[in-house]
Design a protein around this motif. Structure first.
Motif, PDB file in Angstrom:
ATOM      1  N   TYR A 145      21.957 -58.897  15.059  1.00  0.00           N
ATOM      2  CA  TYR A 145      20.449 -58.914  15.107  1.00  0.00           C
ATOM      3  C   TYR A 145      19.806 -60.390  15.259  1.00  0.00           C
ATOM      4  N   MET A 167      22.360 -50.820   9.254  1.00  0.00           N
ATOM      5  CA  MET A 167      23.098 -51.960   9.103  1.00  0.00           C
ATOM      6  C   MET A 167      24.258 -51.736   8.345  1.00  0.00           C
ATOM      7  N   ASP A 220      19.248 -49.278   2.194  1.00  0.00           N
ATOM      8  CA  ASP A 220      19.092 -49.665   3.633  1.00  0.00           C
ATOM      9  C   ASP A 220      18.944 -48.874   4.747  1.00  0.00           C
ATOM     10  N   TYR A 235      25.556 -48.472  18.658  1.00  0.00           N
ATOM     11  CA  TYR A 235      24.355 -49.000  17.748  1.00  0.00           C
ATOM     12  C   TYR A 235      23.887 -47.959  16.959  1.00  0.00           C
ATOM     13  N   ASN A 285      20.581 -53.890  19.239  1.00  0.00           N
ATOM     14  CA  ASN A 285      19.559 -53.116  19.753  1.00  0.00           C
ATOM     15  C   ASN A 285      18.815 -53.617  21.218  1.00  0.00           C
TER      16      ASN A 285
HETATM   17  P1  P6P Z   1      16.045 -51.892  14.840  1.00  0.00           P
HETATM   18  C1  P6P Z   1      16.986 -50.580   9.106  1.00  0.00           C
HETATM   19  O1  P6P Z   1      15.519 -50.320   9.053  1.00  0.00           O
HETATM   20  C2  P6P Z   1      17.139 -51.990   9.157  1.00  0.00           C
HETATM   21  O2  P6P Z   1      16.800 -52.385   8.231  1.00  0.00           O
HETATM   22  C3  P6P Z   1      18.813 -52.114   9.307  1.00  0.00           C
HETATM   23  O3  P6P Z   1      19.477 -51.469   8.476  1.00  0.00           O
HETATM   24  C4  P6P Z   1      19.301 -52.004  10.720  1.00  0.00           C
HETATM   25  O4  P6P Z   1      20.177 -52.691  11.185  1.00  0.00           O
HETATM   26  C5  P6P Z   1      17.818 -52.577  11.291  1.00  0.00           C
HETATM   27  O5  P6P Z   1      16.969 -52.585  10.422  1.00  0.00           O
HETATM   28  C6  P6P Z   1      17.371 -51.937  12.593  1.00  0.00           C
HETATM   29  O6  P6P Z   1      16.434 -52.401  13.282  1.00  0.00           O
HETATM   30  O7  P6P Z   1      14.889 -52.904  15.189  1.00  0.00           O
HETATM   31  O8  P6P Z   1      17.066 -52.024  15.939  1.00  0.00           O
HETATM   32  O9  P6P Z   1      15.474 -50.443  14.456  1.00  0.00           O
END
Ligand code: P6P
Length: 339
Positions: free
Chosen positions: A266, A250, A123, A246, A214
Motif C-alpha cells: 500500500y 490486508m 480489519d 488483490y 490496488n
Molecule cells: P483500498 C481495509 O479497509 C483496509 O484497511 C485493509 O484491510 C486493506 O488492505 C486496505 O484497507 C484496502 O484499501 O484502498 O485498496 O480499498
C-alpha cells in the motif's frame, strides 16, 4: 478400510506458548495469560463473523464512523468491545490502542498490567457484506521499565514489539503469531474450541510470482512505484510476468503473501502522502511477522519496523513480502532517490 489416524498429541497454541515460556526461567506466565485473552477475543469474533449474516450483524452500526472515517459496521463495534473488555479484565494490560477508538485506553489501577496491546479488531470490515475474509491484527509491547503505562509506551518503533499476530476469519479461523523467534500458524478446531498448530515455522519464499496492490491508484503513483510494478507486469528478456492478486483485506492479502511469497503493497502516492494503512496496528505487526518469516517490509526507503510513530493512528506506506522481491523494490526507490 483404513482407519482415520487420530492425533493424540495435540499441540495447541496455549501448549506451544507454555513450552516457549518454560525456556525463559524469569517468565511470570503473564504473557501466556495475555495470549489466552487474545485467543478468547479471536474465538468470539470468529463465531460472530461466521454467524454475521444470520444475526443480521452486517450493515452499518447506526452510521457511526471510526478514526479512519470508515463507517463502523455492527461487527466492528462488537469485536472492539469484545477485545477491550477481555484485555482490560485480564489484568495484564496497561495501555490499549484500537483502530475503533480515537484515544488510547489507559487501564485503571488495580487492573493495570505490564503489557501494551495495539490492535485492529476487525480489519477489512468493509468486505464483510461480500463474505470476504477479514481479520484481527495485534501487536504487543512490554511497558518500559520506568513507566507506569502511558501512551509513550506505544509510540515506539515496531522492532520493540515482543509479539505480533493476526487471526483471519474465513472458512476457518487461522491465527498466525510470532513471539520473536519464528512464525507459527494455528487453525481453530471449533469442536474443541482450541487453536491447533497447523503451520509450524512458516518461512516466506525468497521470491514469489504474485504482486498485490490496488492498481486503481496507479494514476497517483510516484515514478519509482510505477517503474517497479511495470517491471513485474512487463518483465524484460521474455520472463513470465507476475500474477496480480488483490483482495482488499490486508489480513487475507498478507496471509497469501506469507505462504506463497511475492509482494503486497500500500504505497504512498500523490493522493495519500503516507499511504492508507495504520502504522501501529496494521503495518508494524505485519512487518514483524514477515521479517520473522524471512521476508522484508519497507516504506520504499525505510525499514518499517524502525519508524517511530508520532501519534497512535499514524499511517505509513508499506511494501512487504519475499526478501528478493522487496530488495528489487528498494533498489528502484534508491535509484530514483539518487537521481
Ligand atoms: P483500498 C481495509 O479497509 C483496509 O484497511 C485493509 O484491510 C486493506 O488492505 C486496505 O484497507 C484496502 O484499501 O484502498 O485498496 O480499498
Amino acid at each position: 478400510m483404513s482407519e482415520e489416524k487420530v492425533t493424540t498429541d495435540i499441540i495447541t497454541l496455549t501448549r506451544h506458548v507454555l513450552d516457549e515460556q518454560r525456556k525463559h526461567k524469569e517468565a511470570s506466565g503473564d504473557l501466556t495469560l495475555l495470549l489466552n485473552t487474545i485467543q478468547l477475543g479471536c474465538k468470539f469474533v470468529a463465531t460472530n463473523v461466521r454467524k454475521a449474516r444470520l444475526l443480521n450483524l452486517v450493515g452499518l452500526a447506526g452510521g457511526a464512523t471510526n478514526i479512519s472515517g470508515d463507517e463502523q459496521k455492527k461487527l466492528d463495534v462488537i469485536s472492539n468491545e469484545i477485545f477491550v473488555n477481555a484485555l482490560r479484565s485480564s489484568g495484564k494490560v496497561a495501555v490499549m490502542v484500537s483502530e475503533e477508538d480515537d484515544e488510547a485506553i489507559i487501564v485503571e489501577e488495580g487492573l493495570k498490567g505490564k503489557y501494551c496491546v495495539v490492535f485492529d479488531p476487525l480489519d477489512g470490515s468493509s468486505n464483510i457484506d461480500a463474505g470476504v475474509n477479514v481479520g484481527t491484527i495485534f501487536g504487543i509491547y512490554r511497558v518500559h521499565e520506568d513507566s507506569t503505562g502511558t501512551i509513550k509506551d506505544v509510540l515506539r518503533p515496531g522492532r520493540e514489539m515482543v509479539i505480533a499476530g493476526y487471526c483471519m476469519y474465513g472458512s476457518s479461523a487461522n491465527l498466525v503469531i510470532s513471539l520473536g523467534n519464528g512464525v507459527n500458524g494455528y487453525t481453530l478446531d471449533n469442536s474443541i474450541g482450541e487453536f491447533i498448530l497447523t503451520h509450524p515455522n512458516i518461512k516466506i519464499p525468497s521470491r514469489g510470482k504474485i504482486y498485490s496492490v490496488n492498481e486503481g491508484n496507479a494514476s497517483f503513483w510516484y515514478p519509482a512505484c510505477t517503474e517497479y510494478f511495470n517491471s513485474l507486469k512487463f518483465p524484460p528478456g521474455g520472463k513470465n510476468p507476475y500474477s496480480a492478486r488483490y483482495i482488499g483485506s490486508m489480513v487475507a492479502d498478507v496471509h497469501r503473501t506469507l505462504l506463497y511469497g511475492g509482494i503486497f503493497a500500500y504505497p504512498a502516492d500523490k493522493k495519500s502522502k503516507n499511504g492508507k494503512l495504520r502504522l501501529l496496528y496494521e503495518c508494524f505487526p505485519m512487518a514483524f511477522l514477515v521479517e520473522q518469516a524471512g521476508g522484508q517490509a519497507t516504506t520504499g526507503t525505510t525499514r518499517v519496523l524502525d519508524i517511530v510513530p508520532t501519534e497512535i493512528h499514524a499511517r505509513a506506506p508499506i511494501f512487504l513480502g519475499s526478501k528478493d522481491d522487496v530488495e528489487d523494490l528498494k533498489n528502484i526507490y534508491a535509484k530514483h532517490s539518487a537521481s
